[in-house]
Design a protein around this motif. Structure first.
Motif, short mmCIF file in Angstrom:
data_model
loop_
_atom_site.label_atom_id
_atom_site.label_comp_id
_atom_site.label_asym_id
_atom_site.label_seq_id
_atom_site.Cartn_x
_atom_site.Cartn_y
_atom_site.Cartn_z
N LEU A 57 -8.18 -7.41 -1.01
CA LEU A 57 -6.46 -7.34 -1.70
C LEU A 57 -5.56 -7.92 -0.21
CD1 LEU A 57 -4.32 -7.11 -3.95
CD2 LEU A 57 -4.25 -4.74 -3.03
N GLN A 64 -2.57 -11.62 -6.34
CA GLN A 64 -4.02 -10.80 -5.87
C GLN A 64 -3.31 -9.26 -6.87
OE1 GLN A 64 -6.00 -10.76 -2.05
NE2 GLN A 64 -5.62 -12.92 -1.61
N TRP A 65 -2.22 -9.14 -6.51
CA TRP A 65 -2.12 -7.29 -6.69
C TRP A 65 -2.07 -7.53 -8.10
CZ3 TRP A 65 -1.59 -2.46 -4.99
CH2 TRP A 65 -1.09 -2.53 -3.83
N VAL A 68 -5.95 -7.79 -9.73
CA VAL A 68 -6.49 -6.18 -8.41
C VAL A 68 -6.27 -5.17 -9.86
CG1 VAL A 68 -6.87 -4.43 -7.04
CG2 VAL A 68 -6.98 -6.50 -6.94
#
Length: 244
Positions: A57, A64-65, A68
């Motif tokens: 991350l 990406q947040w 995830v």
């Protein structure tokens, strides 16, 4: 029985330093910990050692947040605890700080915290509530020379914490900030014996485990605290001990 049995925690910057200490202690108290970092090998090794999971991350990357958090929600469950720990420092005075450096520090230290809060809010709401701990610094309490971008980012984290606590309280989500002073981490390598600690009431550098214990208290026991700051700095922000 651990204090955090059945809870799911995500720790950013979790592969080393304070983040690693947080991950280890939360796991020891029963939480399922997701270690999030850019240091894949170290992060995976730590996650394996505590029975957790590792996820790559970049906290300054919104995409990406989202990926995830969606992955954790699907494979593990809704996130109960977020430790926004990832951060960097740049030792540059304001007059010579390049815009690129400024944006990088703000992007990781402040925007990364904003993205973390926003990304987990719905997951926590679905879980019935949660706790977000934003790791700021004594640089979010007082000014330091040659740290203009860092100080600005950490004061921003302090203010963002208060705004988020007001916004998210209705969803049973608490948001607090932690303000470490000098702590023995890779970021402070070479500063362990610095004279800067001599004038503190507790005249030594702090250990990551000491900050982790405070964070454990905040997520497990401080159930009537939100929107405020908690300081772990050996008394540095209180003032200086004068040997006269």
């Amino acid at each position: 029985m651990g204090k955090l049995d059945g809870r799911i925690a995500l720790v950013t910057g979790g592969s080393s330093g304070m983040g690693a200490a947080d991950a280890k202690l939360l796991a020891a108290e029963g939480a399922r910990v997701i270690v999030a970092d850019l240091a894949d090998d170290a992060g995976q090794a730590l996650a394996d050692s505590i029975g957790g999971l590792y996820r790559h991350l970049d906290v300054s990357d919104e995409t990406q947040w989202k990926a995830v958090v969606a992955d954790v929600d699907t494979t593990v469950g809704h996130i109960d605890i977020l430790i926004n720990n990832a951060g960097i420092v740049a030792f540059t005075p304001v007059a010579t700080t390049e815009l690129e450096e400024w944006n990088r520090v703000i992007g990781i230290n402040l925007t990364g915290v904003f993205l973390g809060i926003r990304s987990v809010a719905e997951s926590m709401k679905a879980a019935g509530g949660g706790v977000i701990v934003n790791v700021s610094s004594t640089a979010g309490i007082m000014g330091y020379s040659n740290l203009s971008a860092y100080v600005a980012s950490k004061w921003g984290v302090r203010g963002l914490t208060k705004a988020a606590a007001l916004d998210l309280g209705k969803d049973n989500i608490r948001v607090v900030s932690v303000h470490p002073g000098g702590i023995r981490t890779p970021m402070t390598a070479g500063m362990e014996g610095s004279a800067m600690y001599a004038g503190q009431p507790i005249p030594r550098i702090g250990e990551p485990e000491e900050v982790a214990k405070l964070i454990l208290y905040l997520v497990a026991d401080a159930t009537y605290s939100t929107g405020t700051e908690f300081i772990a700095d050996g008394g540095a922000t209180v003032g200086q001990v004068l040997n006269v």
